[in-house]
Write an enzyme that holds these catalytic residues in place. Structure first.
Site, PDB file in Angstrom:
ATOM      1  N   CYS A  85      -3.125   3.245   9.628  1.00 60.71           N
ATOM      2  CA  CYS A  85      -3.534   3.671   8.383  1.00 60.71           C
ATOM      3  C   CYS A  85      -5.139   3.922   8.408  1.00 60.71           C
ATOM      4  CB  CYS A  85      -3.300   2.650   7.462  1.00 60.71           C
ATOM      5  SG  CYS A  85      -3.772   1.045   7.594  1.00 60.71           S
TER       6      CYS A  85
ATOM      7  N   HIS B 216       0.913  -1.275   0.084  1.00 60.25           N
ATOM      8  CA  HIS B 216       0.021   0.062  -0.019  1.00 60.25           C
ATOM      9  C   HIS B 216       0.863   1.131   0.061  1.00 60.25           C
ATOM     10  CE1 HIS B 216      -3.289   2.685   0.475  1.00 60.25           C
ATOM     11  NE2 HIS B 216      -3.756   2.292   1.698  1.00 60.25           N
TER      12      HIS B 216
ATOM     13  N   ARG C 156      -2.917  12.061   3.067  1.00 62.92           N
ATOM     14  CA  ARG C 156      -3.111  10.961   1.691  1.00 62.92           C
ATOM     15  C   ARG C 156      -3.338  12.118   0.825  1.00 62.92           C
ATOM     16  NH1 ARG C 156      -4.916   5.948   2.279  1.00 62.92           N
ATOM     17  NH2 ARG C 156      -4.184   5.810   0.340  1.00 62.92           N
TER      18      ARG C 156
ATOM     19  N   GLN D  69       0.054   4.977   1.010  1.00 65.12           N
ATOM     20  CA  GLN D  69      -0.275   5.054   2.335  1.00 65.12           C
ATOM     21  C   GLN D  69       1.073   5.459   2.982  1.00 65.12           C
ATOM     22  OE1 GLN D  69      -3.423   4.732   4.524  1.00 65.12           O
ATOM     23  NE2 GLN D  69      -2.174   5.756   5.950  1.00 65.12           N
TER      24      GLN D  69
HETATM   25  N1  NVA Z   1      -4.407  -4.086   5.893  1.00 65.38           N
HETATM   26  C1  NVA Z   1      -5.649  -3.306   5.511  1.00 65.38           C
HETATM   27  C2  NVA Z   1      -5.324  -1.990   5.041  1.00 65.38           C
HETATM   28  C3  NVA Z   1      -6.633  -1.191   4.686  1.00 65.38           C
HETATM   29  C4  NVA Z   1      -6.198   0.136   4.417  1.00 65.38           C
HETATM   30  C5  NVA Z   1      -6.329  -4.242   4.277  1.00 65.38           C
HETATM   31  O1  NVA Z   1      -6.019  -4.509   3.386  1.00 65.38           O
HETATM   32  O2  NVA Z   1      -7.619  -4.257   4.601  1.00 65.38           O
HETATM   33  N1   CP Z   2      -6.211   3.569   4.788  1.00 64.66           N
HETATM   34  C1   CP Z   2      -6.684   3.393   3.612  1.00 64.66           C
HETATM   35  O1   CP Z   2      -6.255   2.979   2.870  1.00 64.66           O
HETATM   36  O2   CP Z   2      -8.247   3.644   3.943  1.00 64.66           O
HETATM   37  P1   CP Z   2      -9.187   3.004   2.927  1.00 64.66           P
HETATM   38  O3   CP Z   2      -9.413   1.804   2.653  1.00 64.66           O
HETATM   39  O4   CP Z   2     -10.695   3.953   3.497  1.00 64.66           O
HETATM   40  O5   CP Z   2      -9.229   3.769   1.513  1.00 64.66           O
END
Ligand code: NVA
Ligand code: CP
Length: 317
Positions: free
Chosen positions: A273, A129, A301, A132
């Site tokens: 996050c 990600h 972000r 982030q």
């Molecule tokens: N590890 C989490 C992050 C969400 C922003 C997911 O992948 O659901």
């Molecule tokens: N932290 C993050 O990516 O949040 P969302 O899943 O809400 O986009």
């Protein structure tokens, strides 16, 4: 063609400028006469998973840079009915100026980038990600280097220690390991035995130039010792819902409590996050602690992604 699929898609030498740009965009937000590098452009957001922050910050950011965001739920386009990733990339490249993609398998963003002819941004995969991590690093740099140049802003990360606690085999943990190494930070992971990074991740990390670039602990107190940042994420990432009961059981000792935060440096910051599950991976006293900077992270972000978009567009010219 420059893409942003993983943290290392920008070189370390490019980051002071990127961080300075994010700060400039943040400072000048809403002022008249700000540059509109995406003027006349349409960027498609293809999302196969839920999102609040990523979707909204990209849609707002593209609009503020003069462009038009086009949100496409993966299930509403033909890719959801079996059209190939490659054909989707080729067709969308004829219409739009860039793709922002949230999906499960990381190879999908790589295939879109390989087959299309427009920049692709990873808006979260099961593996990484990066948007982030860059925003989070900017949030830390803002705290640690107020009022200094881009070089000092980015440089303020060097030598700091971040400890990621909880699901140490998730996208956020992997992304922080890669990002911390790129930023010159130290990174420790604290999680259950079966959740150490996989050998495949270790090989990926070595290939990126950072062999053995993290410490793994099963004892969270030992892992946060000397940490400048304690970071956590949900224990049940999107797509892992079937494992919920087992994950909650095995990760219970890794909740970020006031006691755990107190075992880090006295001025250690808490980050997440989001979305957070209060009472699971993080306790209310930590979320309410003034050293929790979770909403600054969320806001940043927007500013960092505007900087990333601006740089990708500039490098296409
Ligand atoms: N590890 C989490 C992050 C969400 C922003 C997911 O992948 O659901
Ligand atoms: N932290 C993050 O990516 O949040 P969302 O899943 O809400 O986009």
């Amino acid at each position: 063609m420059k893409h942003f699929l993983k943290e290392t898609d920008f070189e370390r030498a490019e980051l002071p400028k990127l961080f300075a740009l994010a700060r400039e965009l943040k400072r000048k937000r809403g002022q008249r006469g700000v540059p509109l590098p995406l003027k006349g452009q349409t960027w498609a957001l293809i999302f196969a998973k839920a999102s609040t922050r990523t979707r909204v910050s990209f849609e707002v950011g593209i609009h503020e840079l003069g462009g038009h965001p086009l949100f496409l739920n993966k299930n509403d386009i033909q890719i959801g009915r079996g059209e190939t990733i490659e054909d989707t990339a080729r067709v969308l490249s004829r219409f739009v100026h860039g793709l922002i993609v949230r999906t499960f398998d990381h190879s999908e963003v790589e295939r879109l980038a390989a087959a299309g002819s427009v920049p692709v941004i990873n808006a979260l995969t099961d593996f990484l990600h990066p948007c982030q991590i860059y925003s989070d690093a900017f949030t830390l740099a803002e705290r640690w280097a107020q009022g200094t140049s881009g070089v000092k802003l980015f440089g303020s990360l060097r030598g700091r220690k971040i400890t990621f606690v909880g699901d140490t085999a998730c996208n956020m943990a992997y992304s922080w390991v890669l990002g911390a190494n790129l930023f010159g930070m130290k990174v420790a992971l604290a999680g259950p035995k079966g959740f150490a990074p996989t050998p495949a991740f270790d090989a990926f990390l070595a290939n990126a130039g950072f062999p053995g670039g993290y410490e793994f602990y099963t004892d969270p107190i030992a892992a946060v010792r000397g940490a400048d940042v304690v970071y956590t994420d949900v224990w049940v990432s999107m797509g892992k819902e079937e494992e919920q009961a087992a994950r909650l059981r095995v990760m219970a000792p890794y909740a970020v409590t006031g006691k755990l935060l107190a075992a880090a440096k006295p001025d250690a910051l808490f980050m997440h996050c989001l979305p957070a599950h209060e009472g699971e991976e993080v306790m209310p006293e930590v979320l309410a602690n003034p050293r929790s900077i979770i909403f600054d992270q969320a806001e940043n972000r927007l500013h960092m992604q505007k900087a990333i978009l601006t740089q990708l567009v500039a490098q296409r010219r």
